[in-house]
Design an enzyme around this catalytic site. Structure first.
Site, mmCIF file in Angstrom:
data_model
loop_
_atom_site.group_PDB
_atom_site.id
_atom_site.type_symbol
_atom_site.label_atom_id
_atom_site.label_comp_id
_atom_site.label_asym_id
_atom_site.label_seq_id
_atom_site.Cartn_x
_atom_site.Cartn_y
_atom_site.Cartn_z
ATOM 1 N N GLU A 101 1.045 -1.230 -0.602
ATOM 2 C CA GLU A 101 -0.025 -0.276 -0.017
ATOM 3 C C GLU A 101 1.044 1.437 0.223
ATOM 4 O OE1 GLU A 101 -3.017 -1.837 2.927
ATOM 5 O OE2 GLU A 101 -2.135 -0.230 4.120
ATOM 6 N N CYS A 114 3.118 8.054 2.175
ATOM 7 C CA CYS A 114 3.209 6.919 3.140
ATOM 8 C C CYS A 114 3.732 5.977 1.993
ATOM 9 C CB CYS A 114 2.127 6.662 3.855
ATOM 10 S SG CYS A 114 2.080 6.055 5.299
ATOM 11 N N CYS A 121 4.774 -7.351 7.781
ATOM 12 C CA CYS A 121 5.517 -6.660 8.619
ATOM 13 C C CYS A 121 5.500 -8.182 10.274
ATOM 14 C CB CYS A 121 5.097 -5.809 9.710
ATOM 15 S SG CYS A 121 6.620 -4.882 10.840
ATOM 16 N N CYS A 125 3.258 -5.216 16.503
ATOM 17 C CA CYS A 125 2.341 -4.157 16.988
ATOM 18 C C CYS A 125 1.176 -4.716 17.575
ATOM 19 C CB CYS A 125 2.702 -3.084 16.789
ATOM 20 S SG CYS A 125 4.740 -2.136 16.555
ATOM 21 N N CYS A 128 -1.694 -3.076 15.028
ATOM 22 C CA CYS A 128 -1.830 -2.254 13.952
ATOM 23 C C CYS A 128 -1.383 -3.805 12.947
ATOM 24 C CB CYS A 128 0.271 -2.367 13.977
ATOM 25 S SG CYS A 128 -0.021 -2.284 12.091
ATOM 26 N N CYS A 339 -2.508 1.714 8.316
ATOM 27 C CA CYS A 339 -1.181 0.862 7.887
ATOM 28 C C CYS A 339 -2.058 -0.632 7.884
ATOM 29 C CB CYS A 339 -0.262 0.742 9.154
ATOM 30 S SG CYS A 339 1.005 -0.295 9.011
HETATM 31 N N1 SAH Z 1 7.360 -0.333 11.473
HETATM 32 C C1 SAH Z 1 7.831 1.587 11.107
HETATM 33 C C2 SAH Z 1 6.358 1.645 10.337
HETATM 34 C C3 SAH Z 1 5.029 1.781 9.458
HETATM 35 S S1 SAH Z 1 4.379 1.813 11.222
HETATM 36 C C4 SAH Z 1 7.116 1.823 12.330
HETATM 37 O O1 SAH Z 1 6.489 0.962 13.231
HETATM 38 O O2 SAH Z 1 7.456 2.650 13.003
HETATM 39 C C5 SAH Z 1 3.970 3.558 11.093
HETATM 40 C C6 SAH Z 1 3.106 4.308 11.921
HETATM 41 O O3 SAH Z 1 2.066 3.918 11.932
HETATM 42 C C7 SAH Z 1 3.989 3.745 13.390
HETATM 43 O O4 SAH Z 1 4.058 4.585 14.644
HETATM 44 C C8 SAH Z 1 2.942 2.975 13.469
HETATM 45 O O5 SAH Z 1 3.308 1.855 15.368
HETATM 46 C C9 SAH Z 1 1.358 4.174 13.778
HETATM 47 N N2 SAH Z 1 0.353 2.260 13.737
HETATM 48 C C10 SAH Z 1 0.186 1.074 13.151
HETATM 49 N N3 SAH Z 1 -0.997 1.152 13.261
HETATM 50 C C11 SAH Z 1 -1.621 2.097 13.962
HETATM 51 C C12 SAH Z 1 -3.181 2.920 13.595
HETATM 52 N N4 SAH Z 1 -3.933 1.519 13.847
HETATM 53 N N5 SAH Z 1 -3.658 3.924 13.692
HETATM 54 C C13 SAH Z 1 -2.860 4.725 14.179
HETATM 55 N N6 SAH Z 1 -1.040 4.815 13.675
HETATM 56 C C14 SAH Z 1 -1.074 3.081 13.606
#
Ligand code: SAH
Length: 364
Positions: A101, A114, A121, A125, A128, A339
């Site tokens: 994406e 973005c 991944c 987390c 996510c 994401c």
């Molecule tokens: N792996 C990297 C980059 C990708 S995610 C990182 O973690 O920084 C980019 C950002 O989006 C990260 O800060 C991640 O925690 C956040 N993110 C993931 N899922 C999300 C959600 N459901 N709502 C808001 N932010 C989210």
């Protein structure tokens, strides 16, 4: 010519300097004047051509010879969605059936892209959507940079002014490709985007942060903190076992350029007054800017966004302690722009690596 993984013929999978050298050697070997090489190089990134055939400034015979020797592969667009707020989301399909994406976010005269650095991944987390789908593979350098290139090739071209590595994947677990992609994005003979307009976002992969810091350009670093204590961070981000909070904060302190802390506000989980105080202390220590991110509900797996009151109070606490903080506007809520969300909706949560069918894709 068929595309192969790691294909040596691919002129997009190397720095502009390398591509120029390869084109130069090609022209020299055929006794073709050197300016022809420069013409082709110009059509890789600056004024991208969809294929060699479209480089009408070249003689037809040279175009055919180039196509027999080199490739400039495309990322096929599977679906494009537009949000009422102007955000657009693109799903590209890779040669092996993976989907990635890219989100384009307009704001005033800026257009921030973005982009994704991995298909899926591995980090899991808790909030996510990409983590939930698992890890498929690293993207190659060209697949990262081509997300920007493809938007220049649309009928209505979109030219990025800023790029953030906040799409799918963890860029610093794919440093080899991200390193080359950063050069392509920034090089004036590549996409020509200023280093200060390119942000690498990471959970805190320490060797990767060191590698980024070692680059002479002023690329920006964003750290996904999301919790101000080890216990809480560990429960949200399993990677905290390998790279604990204190080590990540120390790396941020030593990074000699601007650092942003990203902090997704999870209702009742990390948005209390004590957590704001703890976060303020860490941010001051690193002179970091804090980006508070409203939880994007779509991919959020059991979490709820913070209330307006809790969000405002959290922000006030940070500011009262001298921390510069901003509340990121949630964009593209109506198009699942968080994401990993579009990939999950359109292609399903299949096991990474297995083949899949095109079906079920509609253009919004
Ligand atoms: N792996 C990297 C980059 C990708 S995610 C990182 O973690 O920084 C980019 C950002 O989006 C990260 O800060 C991640 O925690 C956040 N993110 C993931 N899922 C999300 C959600 N459901 N709502 C808001 N932010 C989210």
């Amino acid at each position: 010519m068929p595309f192969l993984m790691g294909d040596q013929s691919n002129l997009l999978n190397c720095t502009p300097t390398d591509a120029a050298a390869r084109l130069d050697a090609f022209m020299t070997a055929r006794g073709v004047p050197a300016y022809r090489g420069a013409q082709v190089a110009h059509r890789l990134w600056k004024t991208p051509a969809p294929d060699f055939e479209a480089m009408l400034e070249l003689p037809a015979s040279l175009r055919a010879e180039l196509a027999a020797t080199f490739s400039i592969p495309r990322l096929p667009l599977v679906t494009q969605q537009s949000s009422a707020d102007g955000t657009q989301k693109f799903l590209f399909r890779l040669r092996d059936g993976e989907g990635i994406e890219t989100v384009a976010i307009p704001e005033g005269d800026r257009l921030t892209l973005c982009i994704s650095s991995q298909a899926g991944c591995a980090l899991q987390c808790a909030f996510c959507a990409t983590g939930a789908m698992g890890f498929a593979r690293n993207l190659e350098a060209w697949e990262i940079a081509a997300q920007v290139r493809e938007l220049l090739l649309l009928d209505t071209p979109l030219r990025a002014t800023n790029v953030v590595f906040m799409g799918m994947g963890e860029p610093l677990m794919n440093w080899g490709a991200v390193d080359v992609a950063l050069t392509i994005l920034n090089d004036p003979r590549g996409l020509g985007i200023g280093a200060r307009h390119i942000t690498v976002s990471t959970v805190g992969i320490l060797p990767g942060i060191e590698a980024l810091a070692a680059r002479p350009e002023q690329f920006r670093l964003a750290l996904s903190l999301h919790a101000p204590t080890d216990a809480l961070r560990h429960s949200l981000m399993p990677i905290n076992t390998k790279y604990p909070l204190a080590a990540v904060v120390a790396a941020a302190r030593e990074f000699d350029r601007r650092v942003t802390f990203e902090y997704v506000l999870l209702g009742g989980v990390n948005d209390g007054p004590a957590q704001a105080v703890d976060l303020a202390r860490l941010a001051r220590e690193c002179r970091a800017f804090v980006n508070l991110i409203p939880l994007h509900p779509g991919g959020s797996l059991g979490f709820t966004p913070s209330s307006r009151g809790a969000t405002a109070a959290f922000m006030r606490t940070l500011r009262a302690r001298g921390v510069t903080a901003a509340l990121r506007k949630s964009r593209g809520l109506d198009i699942s722009a968080a994401c990993g969300q579009l990939r999950v909706e359109r292609l399903g949560r299949r096991a990474p690596g297995s083949p899949e069918e095109h079906g079920q894709v509609h253009i919004a």
